[in-house]
Design an enzyme around this catalytic site. Structure first.
Site, PDB file in Angstrom:
ATOM      1  N   ASP A  33       0.895  -1.149   0.000  1.00  0.00           N
ATOM      2  CA  ASP A  33       0.000   0.000   0.000  1.00  0.00           C
ATOM      3  C   ASP A  33       0.936   1.201   0.000  1.00  0.00           C
ATOM      4  O   ASP A  33       1.569   1.509   1.014  1.00  0.00           O
ATOM      5  CB  ASP A  33      -0.904   0.014   1.234  1.00  0.00           C
ATOM      6  CG  ASP A  33      -1.818   1.225   1.241  1.00  0.00           C
ATOM      7  OD1 ASP A  33      -2.524   1.449   0.241  1.00  0.00           O
ATOM      8  OD2 ASP A  33      -1.812   1.970   2.247  1.00  0.00           O
ATOM      9  N   GLU A  58      -1.199  -1.398  -4.751  1.00  0.00           N
ATOM     10  CA  GLU A  58      -2.444  -0.662  -4.919  1.00  0.00           C
ATOM     11  C   GLU A  58      -2.185   0.534  -5.822  1.00  0.00           C
ATOM     12  O   GLU A  58      -1.279   1.325  -5.573  1.00  0.00           O
ATOM     13  CB  GLU A  58      -2.986  -0.200  -3.565  1.00  0.00           C
ATOM     14  CG  GLU A  58      -4.347   0.443  -3.659  1.00  0.00           C
ATOM     15  CD  GLU A  58      -4.953   0.754  -2.310  1.00  0.00           C
ATOM     16  OE1 GLU A  58      -5.521   1.855  -2.179  1.00  0.00           O
ATOM     17  OE2 GLU A  58      -4.850  -0.087  -1.384  1.00  0.00           O
ATOM     18  N   ASP A 111      -2.926   1.532   6.718  1.00  0.00           N
ATOM     19  CA  ASP A 111      -2.020   1.270   5.595  1.00  0.00           C
ATOM     20  C   ASP A 111      -1.565  -0.190   5.597  1.00  0.00           C
ATOM     21  O   ASP A 111      -1.419  -0.803   4.542  1.00  0.00           O
ATOM     22  CB  ASP A 111      -0.808   2.205   5.642  1.00  0.00           C
ATOM     23  CG  ASP A 111      -1.215   3.669   5.518  1.00  0.00           C
ATOM     24  OD1 ASP A 111      -1.880   4.003   4.526  1.00  0.00           O
ATOM     25  OD2 ASP A 111      -0.876   4.452   6.416  1.00  0.00           O
TER      26      ASP A 111
END
Length: 159
Positions: A7, A67, A140
């Site tokens: 992430d 992501e 996160d």
């Protein structure tokens, strides 16, 4: 095969590691890479590079799941995060990893069945799907776990 999921972030970058075999993906570990605002931009990127390099050497992942960035307001934040994505993608290319980019909505759809789920719904489904309570320090980190599990689901469907 092993999957490292990211992430992306500049101040905090979430990561997770999964072992992906023909059956259910196995969660190995997750965490955060944090950088200090007191460091110069170059030093922050170097910190991300060095810590990710250690993870890659230790776990030897075959696949990087990341992501895909989505920003609607904060351009300053977007620049730093974009730079950290560059570091991550460079490390993946150097390590000859397959790269899978997933949008936040794709990840939510795979994990919860609904692409507009909120973070709490995603986290609840992670605990249910992974079969145990995973202690996460930050959103996160849970986002990286969701990204990793989603990438494993996609690759298992292709096997």
């Amino acid at each position: 095969m092993k999957v490292i999921a990211i992430d992306p972030g500049y101040e905090k970058l979430g990561y997770s590691i999964f072992l992906k075999e023909k059956s259910t993906p196995e969660y190995i570990t997750s965490g955060l890479i944090k950088t200090s605002k007191a460091l110069s931009p170059g030093q922050r990127l170097l910190e991300i590079h060095e810590q990710l390099q250690v993870l890659i050497k230790k776990h030897k992942p075959d696949i990087l799941a990341i992501e895909r960035l989505f920003f609607s307001k904060n351009v300053t934040s977007a620049l730093g995060v974009s730079q950290s994505v560059g570091v991550v993608l460079l490390l993946a290319a150097q390590s000859k990893m397959q790269i899978i980019e997933l949008t936040p909505n794709q990840i939510k759809e795979i994990i919860t069945g609904y692409g507009n789920s909120d973070k709490k719904s995603v986290q609840k489904m992670l605990w249910l799907q992974l079969g145990r309570e995973i202690k996460v320090k930050d959103d996160d980190e849970s986002d990286a776990i969701a990204c990793g599990l989603a990438a494993c689901v996609i690759n298992l469907a292709l096997m």
